[in-house]
Design an enzyme around this catalytic site. Structure first.
Site, PDB file in Angstrom:
ATOM      1  N   CYS A 272      73.224  56.948  19.349  1.00  0.00           N
ATOM      2  CA  CYS A 272      74.029  57.890  18.569  1.00  0.00           C
ATOM      3  C   CYS A 272      73.337  58.433  17.320  1.00  0.00           C
ATOM      4  CB  CYS A 272      75.341  57.227  18.177  1.00  0.00           C
ATOM      5  SG  CYS A 272      76.208  56.588  19.604  1.00  0.00           S
TER       6      CYS A 272
ATOM      7  N   LEU B  87      74.086  49.372   4.272  1.00  0.00           N
ATOM      8  CA  LEU B  87      72.999  49.332   3.299  1.00  0.00           C
ATOM      9  C   LEU B  87      72.028  48.216   3.688  1.00  0.00           C
ATOM     10  CD1 LEU B  87      74.838  49.868  -0.126  1.00  0.00           C
ATOM     11  CD2 LEU B  87      73.379  51.480   1.099  1.00  0.00           C
TER      12      LEU B  87
HETATM   13  C1  UGA Z   1      77.340  54.235  15.707  1.00  0.00           C
HETATM   14  C2  UGA Z   1      78.474  54.327  14.668  1.00  0.00           C
HETATM   15  O1  UGA Z   1      78.444  53.183  13.808  1.00  0.00           O
HETATM   16  C3  UGA Z   1      79.841  54.414  15.345  1.00  0.00           C
HETATM   17  O2  UGA Z   1      80.848  54.616  14.363  1.00  0.00           O
HETATM   18  C4  UGA Z   1      79.830  55.609  16.321  1.00  0.00           C
HETATM   19  O3  UGA Z   1      81.043  55.744  17.005  1.00  0.00           O
HETATM   20  C5  UGA Z   1      78.712  55.411  17.333  1.00  0.00           C
HETATM   21  O4  UGA Z   1      77.451  55.336  16.620  1.00  0.00           O
HETATM   22  C6  UGA Z   1      78.729  56.593  18.281  1.00  0.00           C
HETATM   23  O5  UGA Z   1      78.563  57.726  17.841  1.00  0.00           O
HETATM   24  O6  UGA Z   1      79.035  56.397  19.458  1.00  0.00           O
HETATM   25  P1  UGA Z   1      76.296  52.276  17.199  1.00  0.00           P
HETATM   26  O7  UGA Z   1      75.209  53.254  17.455  1.00  0.00           O
HETATM   27  O8  UGA Z   1      76.932  51.571  18.335  1.00  0.00           O
HETATM   28  O9  UGA Z   1      77.508  53.002  16.400  1.00  0.00           O
HETATM   29  O10 UGA Z   1      75.723  51.136  16.239  1.00  0.00           O
HETATM   30  P2  UGA Z   1      75.715  50.801  14.680  1.00  0.00           P
HETATM   31  O11 UGA Z   1      76.321  49.479  14.478  1.00  0.00           O
HETATM   32  O12 UGA Z   1      76.226  51.908  13.877  1.00  0.00           O
HETATM   33  O13 UGA Z   1      74.148  50.639  14.413  1.00  0.00           O
HETATM   34  C7  UGA Z   1      73.226  51.711  14.602  1.00  0.00           C
HETATM   35  C8  UGA Z   1      71.840  51.316  14.161  1.00  0.00           C
HETATM   36  O14 UGA Z   1      71.780  51.185  12.738  1.00  0.00           O
HETATM   37  C9  UGA Z   1      71.346  49.970  14.721  1.00  0.00           C
HETATM   38  O15 UGA Z   1      70.007  50.108  15.126  1.00  0.00           O
HETATM   39  C10 UGA Z   1      71.443  49.021  13.550  1.00  0.00           C
HETATM   40  O16 UGA Z   1      70.511  47.962  13.595  1.00  0.00           O
HETATM   41  C11 UGA Z   1      71.134  49.969  12.387  1.00  0.00           C
HETATM   42  N1  UGA Z   1      71.688  49.511  11.085  1.00  0.00           N
HETATM   43  C12 UGA Z   1      73.022  49.409  10.901  1.00  0.00           C
HETATM   44  C13 UGA Z   1      70.815  49.217  10.044  1.00  0.00           C
HETATM   45  O17 UGA Z   1      69.571  49.333  10.176  1.00  0.00           O
HETATM   46  N2  UGA Z   1      71.342  48.841   8.847  1.00  0.00           N
HETATM   47  C14 UGA Z   1      72.676  48.722   8.638  1.00  0.00           C
HETATM   48  O18 UGA Z   1      73.066  48.361   7.511  1.00  0.00           O
HETATM   49  C15 UGA Z   1      73.544  49.008   9.688  1.00  0.00           C
END
Ligand code: UGA
Length: 427
Positions: A257, A247
């Site tokens: 991803c 959130l």
């Molecule tokens: C994501 C999923 O979290 C993993 O569970 C999944 O295995 C992976 O994709 C995949 O399919 O391989 P990832 O892309 O490495 O992992 O990174 P995340 O930590 O999920 O973040 C993704 C994006 O969302 C980032 O740009 C991050 O800054 C953004 N984000 C994340 C937000 O803007 N707000 C949040 O509260 C959380």
């Protein structure tokens, strides 16, 4: 167990290193000779905390082997993990790497084995993969699906301690063998058919960005009415039915991803005659969030960015990775350039990767040097070194003291006391 990993990409190398560390004998198959050559020299082609150490340790004790030969990689194999990419190509999931890898496995399989699709593929693809594989072999094999849920930057920890291990298998015997292989890994077990396993992966990677886009929409409204999005969503997330994670409002989600899998699930829906309207709104909201953020920068810099130096801190799509795929920084920088700003960008590890994608800006590794003479500091990726900047030093370096925080990490009071103009997203 004797295990083969097809594809030495991010998922393949992490999976291989962890399984070897559990004592399995693991062969990694990679057909890109340059990549293979670097790996044989011990060089991992991307930044992931802890991976290099684990990889080198298992190479040294001879539990982890690298090859470009299917025959060698499959000689004694019991379980094959297909870990090749399924990139987005013009709004479609590109499946050729999966088809090529599984055909290669089928052609070279000597004895019965389990073939696990770890690549993220549309639910139901196993039937088509199996049909193609059977054309190349008479050897018996069982096709299963074990999606991965690891996050970049936390890949080892997520592989060892995931929320769940999903095993999609048609036969009980296959499920049991895969359960045994995953024994040292913690987390709930979900045993289901391969289609459901693949759907769990897509639905998870679509639901998390839905939460983020929802948070970003609430943040925009918070800006309009003077509420504090962190308090608001902190309060909302305390309801266990909602949960506090993902959130975090800001400049939007990126990476290899979420954008790809949201698009893929929309496309999958379309094929099945379903219009996935929620996900289309999630995509559109994520795109608009960057424009909203750019609007803030322009307003705070007096309505025009022409000729002004804007320093962007953070290029990678999130901290602790060098991955630039669909990074928010790309659209933020493109927007700043379009408005005539002179952009300087900094990142602890992603600069060499960013250089290949962005031109016409200055890259400076040291954030303090990058901020010299800047009109505004724009935080896009919340690396620890940017969270803990020495603002008493920064205030002397910048031309104007404007901080626009795309990840809501800075303390407004502290910055305002130091004479900065501060704006986050929704706070
Ligand atoms: C994501 C999923 O979290 C993993 O569970 C999944 O295995 C992976 O994709 C995949 O399919 O391989 P990832 O892309 O490495 O992992 O990174 P995340 O930590 O999920 O973040 C993704 C994006 O969302 C980032 O740009 C991050 O800054 C953004 N984000 C994340 C937000 O803007 N707000 C949040 O509260 C959380």
């Amino acid at each position: 167990m004797n295990v083969t990993i097809v594809g030495a990409g991010f998922v393949g190398l992490v999976t291989a290193s962890v399984l070897a560390d559990f004592g399995n004998d693991v062969w990694v198959l990679e057909n890109n000779t340059e990549k293979l050559g670097n790996l044989l020299k011990g060089k991992i082609p991307f930044y992931e905390p802890g991976l290099e150490t684990l990889f080198l340790k298992n190479i040294k004790v001879n539990r982890l082997h690298l090859t470009s030969s299917y025959q060698e990689a499959l000689a004694k194999t019991e379980v094959v993990f297909v870990c090749v990419g399924t990139p987005d190509k013009g709004g479609r999931v590109y499946l050729q790497y999966v088809y090529n890898a599984t055909a290669g496995v089928a052609r070279n399989l000597k004895e019965s084995a389990i073939v696990v699709i770890k690549s993220t593929v549309p639910p139901g693809l196993n039937d088509e993969i199996e049909r193609r594989m059977r054309k190349y072999t008479k050897v018996d094999f069982s096709l299963a699906s074990v999606p991965e849920f690891l996050r970049e930057g936390k890949a080892i920890e997520d592989t060892l301690h995931p929320y769940r291990v999903v095993i999609g298998a048609k036969e009980e015997e296959t499920a049991q063998k895969l359960l045994a292989l995953h024994e040292p890994i913690t987390g709930e077990r979900v045993i289901c058919d391969p289609i459901s396993a693949q759907m769990i992966k897509y639905a998870s990677n679509a639901f998390l960005p839905t939460k983020i886009s929802f948070a970003n929409s609430i943040a925009v409204l918070c800006d309009q009415c003077g509420a504090d999005v962190e308090k608001v969503l902190g309060g909302v997330g305390l309801d266990r039915r909602i949960g506090p994670d993902f959130l975090g409002a800001g400049v939007g989600y990126g990476g290899s991803c979420f954008p790809k899998d949201v698009a893929a699930l929309i496309g999958f829906g379309r094929k099945k005659g379903y219009n996935f309207k929620i996900l289309k709104a999630v995509q559109a909201t994520n795109k608009e969030q960057v424009n909203y953020f750019l609007g803030k920068i322009k307003r705070l810099c007096g309505g025009s960015l022409k000729g002004k130096k804007i320093t962007v801190l953070g290029l990678a799509f999130k901290p602790d990775t060098s991955d630039m795929r669909d990074a928010s920084s790309l659209s933020v920088i493109a927007g700043l350039k379009e408005m005539g700003a002179k952009v300087t960008a900094s990142d602890p590890v992603a600069i060499p990767f960013a250089r290949r994608l962005i031109d016409g800006i200055e890259f400076v590794e040291d954030p303090y040097q990058a901020l010299e003479g800047a009109e505004a500091l724009v935080l896009v990726t919340e690396w620890n070194e940017y969270r803990s900047l020495d603002f008493s030093r920064v205030r002397k370096l910048m031309k104007s003291r404007i901080v626009i925080d795309g990840r809501n990490v800075y303390n407004r009071n502290m910055l305002e006391q130091q004479g900065f103009i501060y704006e986050g997203v929704g706070k």
